[in-house]
Design a protein around this motif. Structure first.
Motif, short mmCIF file in Angstrom:
data_model
loop_
_atom_site.label_atom_id
_atom_site.label_comp_id
_atom_site.label_asym_id
_atom_site.label_seq_id
_atom_site.Cartn_x
_atom_site.Cartn_y
_atom_site.Cartn_z
N VAL A 291 0.83 -1.20 0.00
CA VAL A 291 0.00 0.00 0.00
C VAL A 291 0.87 1.26 0.00
O VAL A 291 0.53 2.27 -0.62
CB VAL A 291 -0.96 -0.02 1.21
CG1 VAL A 291 -1.59 1.36 1.43
CG2 VAL A 291 -2.06 -1.04 1.01
N GLU A 292 2.00 1.19 0.68
CA GLU A 292 2.88 2.35 0.76
C GLU A 292 3.47 2.73 -0.60
O GLU A 292 4.00 3.83 -0.77
CB GLU A 292 4.00 2.08 1.76
CG GLU A 292 3.50 1.94 3.20
CD GLU A 292 4.63 1.70 4.19
OE1 GLU A 292 5.80 1.58 3.73
OE2 GLU A 292 4.36 1.65 5.39
N LEU A 293 3.37 1.80 -1.56
CA LEU A 293 3.87 2.07 -2.91
C LEU A 293 2.73 2.23 -3.91
O LEU A 293 2.92 2.06 -5.12
CB LEU A 293 4.80 0.93 -3.36
CG LEU A 293 6.10 0.77 -2.56
CD1 LEU A 293 6.82 -0.49 -2.99
CD2 LEU A 293 6.99 1.99 -2.72
N SER A 294 1.57 2.59 -3.39
CA SER A 294 0.39 2.68 -4.26
C SER A 294 0.49 3.80 -5.29
O SER A 294 -0.32 3.85 -6.23
CB SER A 294 -0.87 2.87 -3.41
OG SER A 294 -1.14 1.72 -2.66
N ASN A 295 1.43 4.71 -5.11
CA ASN A 295 1.62 5.76 -6.12
C ASN A 295 2.32 5.25 -7.36
O ASN A 295 2.38 5.94 -8.38
CB ASN A 295 2.43 6.92 -5.52
CG ASN A 295 3.79 6.46 -5.01
OD1 ASN A 295 3.85 5.50 -4.25
ND2 ASN A 295 4.85 7.14 -5.40
N ARG A 296 2.83 4.02 -7.30
CA ARG A 296 3.52 3.42 -8.44
C ARG A 296 2.65 2.36 -9.09
O ARG A 296 1.93 1.63 -8.41
CB ARG A 296 4.84 2.76 -7.98
CG ARG A 296 5.80 3.70 -7.29
CD ARG A 296 6.32 4.76 -8.23
NE ARG A 296 7.36 5.59 -7.60
CZ ARG A 296 7.94 6.62 -8.18
NH1 ARG A 296 7.58 6.98 -9.41
NH2 ARG A 296 8.88 7.31 -7.56
N TYR A 297 2.73 2.27 -10.42
CA TYR A 297 1.98 1.22 -11.12
C TYR A 297 2.50 -0.16 -10.72
O TYR A 297 3.70 -0.32 -10.45
CB TYR A 297 2.15 1.38 -12.64
CG TYR A 297 1.33 2.49 -13.24
CD1 TYR A 297 -0.05 2.39 -13.32
CD2 TYR A 297 1.94 3.64 -13.75
CE1 TYR A 297 -0.80 3.41 -13.89
CE2 TYR A 297 1.21 4.67 -14.31
CZ TYR A 297 -0.18 4.54 -14.38
OH TYR A 297 -0.93 5.54 -14.94
N SER B 144 -3.63 -5.44 -9.18
CA SER B 144 -2.99 -4.36 -8.45
C SER B 144 -1.71 -4.81 -7.75
O SER B 144 -1.46 -6.00 -7.52
CB SER B 144 -3.95 -3.78 -7.40
OG SER B 144 -4.11 -4.69 -6.32
N ARG B 145 -0.91 -3.82 -7.39
CA ARG B 145 0.32 -4.08 -6.64
C ARG B 145 0.00 -4.80 -5.33
O ARG B 145 0.70 -5.74 -4.92
CB ARG B 145 1.03 -2.75 -6.35
CG ARG B 145 2.28 -2.89 -5.49
CD ARG B 145 2.86 -1.52 -5.21
NE ARG B 145 3.36 -0.88 -6.42
CZ ARG B 145 4.58 -1.06 -6.91
NH1 ARG B 145 5.42 -1.88 -6.30
NH2 ARG B 145 4.96 -0.43 -7.99
N VAL B 146 -1.06 -4.36 -4.65
CA VAL B 146 -1.45 -4.97 -3.38
C VAL B 146 -1.88 -6.42 -3.59
O VAL B 146 -1.50 -7.31 -2.82
CB VAL B 146 -2.58 -4.16 -2.73
CG1 VAL B 146 -3.13 -4.87 -1.49
CG2 VAL B 146 -2.09 -2.76 -2.36
N ALA B 147 -2.66 -6.67 -4.64
CA ALA B 147 -3.12 -8.03 -4.92
C ALA B 147 -1.93 -8.94 -5.21
O ALA B 147 -1.88 -10.09 -4.72
CB ALA B 147 -4.09 -8.02 -6.08
N GLN B 148 -0.99 -8.48 -6.00
CA GLN B 148 0.17 -9.30 -6.32
C GLN B 148 0.99 -9.62 -5.07
O GLN B 148 1.39 -10.78 -4.86
CB GLN B 148 1.05 -8.59 -7.36
CG GLN B 148 0.40 -8.48 -8.73
CD GLN B 148 1.32 -7.85 -9.76
OE1 GLN B 148 2.51 -8.16 -9.82
NE2 GLN B 148 0.78 -6.96 -10.60
N ALA B 149 1.22 -8.63 -4.23
CA ALA B 149 1.99 -8.85 -3.01
C ALA B 149 1.28 -9.82 -2.08
O ALA B 149 1.91 -10.71 -1.47
CB ALA B 149 2.24 -7.51 -2.30
#
Length: 359
Positions: free
Chosen positions: A48-54, A251-256
């Protein structure tokens, strides 16, 4: 003047999600009641902390982890925004004419006819057999020169029934090599069958380029709210899927979260034993009360109540338990926590309810 919209969309039913009411027990959606593990929530928080990045559009790290887990190559795996998104993409890569056919059993996953019609293809429904299971003989017989893809939901949603390995192999042997067979295994982790007849689609597809397997992190892995599923198949099919998928839709969150869940899979999959025990307990209680309940290999049970299904669902809602009626076919009940299942069983086995719907 209004914008020109495809007129055929008027005939497409909207996907219906399980209902929710404040204070009610919800057994209408096939979710797990277990929250993500601490290691998974930690990965989510960091992402979440990197949500500004694709996110990685190709989900290479996730696909690599899945490839290692499944014993396949990276080019054999695609990720999607839940397995339902992959269903629609599979129709997109196989169908382009109105006469192209998408074949599936019915009743089965309600998204199949929707994704077929959205792609402008012809949805072909093949009735289940008398045990509410895929009639594989009828499904094979329904294949025509226009058939482009066949969905086999195993275990089947919403009936919970499943076919074993030998039956699936016999069916696959009858399917023309140029017809894509999609083994939709969203509930794979809840299957409990003898090892010699366990229907593992990934293993079956290793020597069959026209077989593709769908699985998801939404059910047993408890990530329904993050939307991440995956497909396993021949490289040429996977390449085509990656061409039509919506960019950055996983999303980045889903992948992580999926990677962390895969690393913790042993602990997560142990939870399925508790769900299976509750599912079987519910079925035994319903059978004892006089209901007809097919053997389930998923995380829910099915009551084939026919044209009484909607009435039954309304009565259960009044009793504070939300179930999932399916037209005039039946009612699906997800196995929740023991106290939630007890609430349903109190309703279902009430003598007045039994007399009204079963007797």
């Amino acid at each position: 003047m209004s914008a020109h919209i495809r007129p055929d969309l008027d005939a497409i039913p909207a996907y219906v999600a399980g209902k929710t009411h404040p204070g009610a027990v919800k057994l209408a959606s096939n979710e797990t009641t277990f929250p993500p593990l601490p290691s998974v929530t930690k990965a989510i928080a960091e992402a979440v902390e990197l949500s500004n990045r694709y996110p990685d559009n190709h989900a290479v790290e996730l696909r690599g982890a899945l490839a290692d887990f499944l014993g396949v190559e990276l080019e054999n795996v695609a990720a999607g925004c839940g397995s339902v998104a992959l269903c629609q993409e599979l129709v997109q890569i196989t169908c382009r004419h109105p006469e192209d056919e998408v074949l599936f059993a019915w009743r089965s996953f309600e998204a199949y006819p929707i994704v077929a019609q959205v792609a402008g293809a012809k949805a072909v429904q093949v009735p289940l057999d008398g045990e509410f299971t895929h009639d594989l003989d009828a499904l094979a017989a329904a294949i025509t020169p226009n058939t482009r893809v066949v969905f086999v939901c195993n275990p089947n949603n919403p009936t919970g029934t499943a076919r074993g390995r030998a039956e699936i192999v016999e069916f696959l042997d009858r399917v023309p090599a140029d017809v894509l067979v999609v083994l939709d295994e969203a509930y794979f982790e809840y299957l409990r069958m003898p090892a010699e007849d366990f229907p593992d689609g990934v293993e079956l597809g290793r020597t069959r380029p026209n077989v593709l397997v769908l699985r998801t992190f939404s059910k047993a892995y408890g990530l329904a709210g993050l939307r991440v599923g995956y497909a396993v198949g021949a490289p040429e099919v996977i390449t085509a899927l990656m061409k039509v998928h919506i960019p950055f839709s996983v999303s980045r969150v889903a992948q992580a979260a999926a990677i962390a869940s895969l690393e913790a899979r042993h602990e997560l999959l142990e939870r399925t034993d508790a769900v299976v025990a509750e599912r079987d307990r519910m079925r035994e209680a319903l059978l004892a009360a006089g209901y007809r309940v097919p053997v389930s290999h998923s995380n829910f049970v099915w009551l084939p109540l026919g044209d009484r299904s909607a009435e039954y669902g309304a009565a259960s809602t009044e009793a504070g338990v939300i179930l999932r009626p399916y037209g005039t076919d039946g009612v699906r009940i997800t196995a929740g926590d023991p106290h939630e299942n007890d609430a349903f069983l109190r309703f279902a086995t009430d003598p007045e309810i039994v007399a009204r719907f079963v007797g």
